[in-house]
Design a protein around this motif. Structure first.
Motif, PDB file in Angstrom:
ATOM      1  N   GLN A   1     -27.532 -14.393 -24.765  1.00  0.00           N
ATOM      2  CA  GLN A   1     -28.728 -14.361 -23.932  1.00  0.00           C
ATOM      3  C   GLN A   1     -29.317 -12.961 -23.972  1.00  0.00           C
ATOM      4  OE1 GLN A   1     -27.956 -15.813 -20.005  1.00  0.00           O
ATOM      5  NE2 GLN A   1     -27.829 -17.918 -20.702  1.00  0.00           N
TER       6      GLN A   1
ATOM      7  N   PRO B   1     -32.292 -10.445 -22.531  1.00  0.00           N
ATOM      8  CA  PRO B   1     -33.271 -10.337 -21.447  1.00  0.00           C
ATOM      9  C   PRO B   1     -34.671 -10.129 -22.029  1.00  0.00           C
ATOM     10  CG  PRO B   1     -31.982  -8.333 -21.612  1.00  0.00           C
ATOM     11  CD  PRO B   1     -31.401  -9.306 -22.604  1.00  0.00           C
TER      12      PRO B   1
ATOM     13  N   ARG C   1     -38.914  -9.648 -20.696  1.00  0.00           N
ATOM     14  CA  ARG C   1     -39.770  -9.385 -19.541  1.00  0.00           C
ATOM     15  C   ARG C   1     -41.149  -9.974 -19.803  1.00  0.00           C
ATOM     16  NH1 ARG C   1     -39.331  -6.099 -15.361  1.00  0.00           N
ATOM     17  NH2 ARG C   1     -37.607  -4.967 -16.281  1.00  0.00           N
TER      18      ARG C   1
ATOM     19  N   VAL D   1     -38.233 -10.987 -15.180  1.00  0.00           N
ATOM     20  CA  VAL D   1     -37.242 -10.947 -16.247  1.00  0.00           C
ATOM     21  C   VAL D   1     -36.656 -12.340 -16.419  1.00  0.00           C
ATOM     22  CG1 VAL D   1     -35.033  -9.975 -16.982  1.00  0.00           C
ATOM     23  CG2 VAL D   1     -36.688  -8.538 -15.799  1.00  0.00           C
TER      24      VAL D   1
ATOM     25  N   TYR E   1     -34.384 -14.880 -19.562  1.00  0.00           N
ATOM     26  CA  TYR E   1     -33.395 -14.756 -20.624  1.00  0.00           C
ATOM     27  C   TYR E   1     -33.704 -15.743 -21.736  1.00  0.00           C
ATOM     28  CZ  TYR E   1     -30.903 -11.810 -17.432  1.00  0.00           C
ATOM     29  OH  TYR E   1     -30.582 -10.786 -16.584  1.00  0.00           O
TER      30      TYR E   1
END
Length: 115
Positions: A4, A6, A8, A15, A17
């Motif tokens: 995963q 992150p 944005r 945020v 994933y």
């Protein structure tokens, strides 16, 4: 389990994933796709080789997706078509409009080099 990463959101800044498959998952998916092709063409010896490789990578048995029912032979033409193919297709009352205003692409011209 996929990795995963992150990410944005540009709009809200939230945020989230993004799941990215691991190299092993990608390899297994490629082998399963290869196996489907061999099954469709009736190459049982190649299916067995891919199954052996899958067994080496994933000890627990995988559920293989089989192609639609059939004997692997190409259609001969003497099978009955599905009911939807025997009924005449609906015909539109008006033909589709043709765009007369479209300009054809400009012909390419030979360019000369400036000195």
């Amino acid at each position: 389990m996929p990795d995963q990463l992150p990410v944005r959101s540009v709009r809200s800044g939230a945020v989230g994933y993004l799941e990215v498959p691991t190299a092993e998952e990608t390899h297994i998916a490629a082998l399963l796709e290869e196996r489907r092709g061999y099954v469709a063409r009736g190459l049982d010896d190649r299916v067995a080789q891919v199954d052996a490789e899958l067994q080496r990578l994933v000890p627990e048995p995988l559920q293989h997706e089989e192609p639609p029912a059939g004997d692997g032979e190409p259609p001969t033409g003497d099978e009955e078509p599905p009911a939807s193919e025997t009924e005449p297709a609906a015909v539109d009352a008006e033909p589709a409009a043709v765009d007369d205003t479209a300009v054809p692409p400009r012909a390419t011209t030979r360019r000369t080099r400036r000195r």
